[in-house]
Design a protein around this motif. Structure first.
Motif, PDB file in Angstrom:
ATOM      1  N   TRP A  36       0.626  -1.123   0.273  1.00  0.00           N
ATOM      2  CA  TRP A  36      -0.263   0.410  -0.055  1.00  0.00           C
ATOM      3  C   TRP A  36       0.322   0.607   0.085  1.00  0.00           C
ATOM      4  CZ3 TRP A  36      -5.131   0.029  -0.610  1.00  0.00           C
ATOM      5  CH2 TRP A  36      -5.747  -1.255  -0.333  1.00  0.00           C
ATOM      6  N   TYR A  37       0.532   2.219  -0.693  1.00  0.00           N
ATOM      7  CA  TYR A  37       1.209   3.356  -1.165  1.00  0.00           C
ATOM      8  C   TYR A  37       0.027   4.381  -0.476  1.00  0.00           C
ATOM      9  CZ  TYR A  37       5.235   1.889  -3.571  1.00  0.00           C
ATOM     10  OH  TYR A  37       6.442   1.161  -4.165  1.00  0.00           O
ATOM     11  N   ASP A  50       4.745  -3.155   2.942  1.00  0.00           N
ATOM     12  CA  ASP A  50       4.540  -4.093   2.282  1.00  0.00           C
ATOM     13  C   ASP A  50       4.714  -5.314   2.103  1.00  0.00           C
ATOM     14  OD1 ASP A  50       7.340  -3.299  -0.425  1.00  0.00           O
ATOM     15  OD2 ASP A  50       7.124  -4.297   1.667  1.00  0.00           O
ATOM     16  N   CYS A  95      -3.955   0.637  -3.517  1.00  0.00           N
ATOM     17  CA  CYS A  95      -2.956  -0.664  -3.790  1.00  0.00           C
ATOM     18  C   CYS A  95      -1.781  -0.801  -4.540  1.00  0.00           C
ATOM     19  CB  CYS A  95      -4.352  -1.724  -3.865  1.00  0.00           C
ATOM     20  SG  CYS A  95      -3.231  -3.329  -3.478  1.00  0.00           S
ATOM     21  N   ASN A  96      -0.441  -2.005  -4.302  1.00  0.00           N
ATOM     22  CA  ASN A  96       0.408  -2.140  -5.394  1.00  0.00           C
ATOM     23  C   ASN A  96       0.659  -2.943  -5.782  1.00  0.00           C
ATOM     24  OD1 ASN A  96       3.874  -1.981  -5.669  1.00  0.00           O
ATOM     25  ND2 ASN A  96       2.708  -1.169  -7.157  1.00  0.00           N
ATOM     26  N   SER A 103       5.001  -3.586 -12.163  1.00  0.00           N
ATOM     27  CA  SER A 103       3.882  -2.825 -11.243  1.00  0.00           C
ATOM     28  C   SER A 103       2.398  -2.775 -11.543  1.00  0.00           C
ATOM     29  CB  SER A 103       4.930  -2.255 -10.949  1.00  0.00           C
ATOM     30  OG  SER A 103       3.605  -0.885  -9.429  1.00  0.00           O
ATOM     31  N   TRP A 105      -1.645  -0.739 -10.230  1.00  0.00           N
ATOM     32  CA  TRP A 105      -1.962  -0.063  -9.392  1.00  0.00           C
ATOM     33  C   TRP A 105      -3.680  -1.215  -8.980  1.00  0.00           C
ATOM     34  CZ3 TRP A 105       1.304   2.488  -5.774  1.00  0.00           C
ATOM     35  CH2 TRP A 105       2.354   2.481  -6.234  1.00  0.00           C
TER      36      TRP A 105
END
Length: 115
Positions: A36-37, A50, A95-96, A103, A105
């Motif tokens: 999560w970012y 993460d 969410c990543n 990657s 998102w």
């Protein structure tokens, strides 16, 4: 062919707790990392937490001691629990998921912490 469904965002009171979930579906074989970012106005997106495929976790200093990240048994869902929420936790959370080192998102979910 990867879809990330985020849930759990919303408005909460300072001092409360929140649980964000992100369910991955589609072509998700070979997940390397889930995390999560968050992004606040005037700031760049920052990593909150993460978890690797091996189960190793990382937490940003800003949430260390207040946050827990985990996966479900199928390893297609990542959860972020944050307690003792503070107004500065207000942000859009993304969410990543890294799949075979690519990657992906989520759309982002708003978390607002009121005083």
């Amino acid at each position: 062919q990867v879809h990330l469904a985020e849930s759990g965002g919303g408005s909460v009171q300072a001092g409360g707790s929140l649980r964000l979930s992100c369910a991955a579906s589609g072509s998700i074989d070979g997940i390397n990392l889930m995390g999560w970012y968050r992004r606040t106005p005037g700031n760049e997106r920052e990593l909150v937490a993460d978890i690797t495929a091996a189960g190793d976790t990382f937490y940003a200093d800003s949430v260390k001691g207040r946050a827990t990240i985990d996966r479900d048994s199928a390893r297609d869902t990542v959860n972020l629990e944050v307690s003792d929420l503070k107004p500065e936790d207000t942000a859009i959370y993304f969410c990543n998921v890294v799949i075979r080192w690519r990657s992906f998102w989520g759309q982002g979910t708003q978390v607002t912490v009121s005083s």
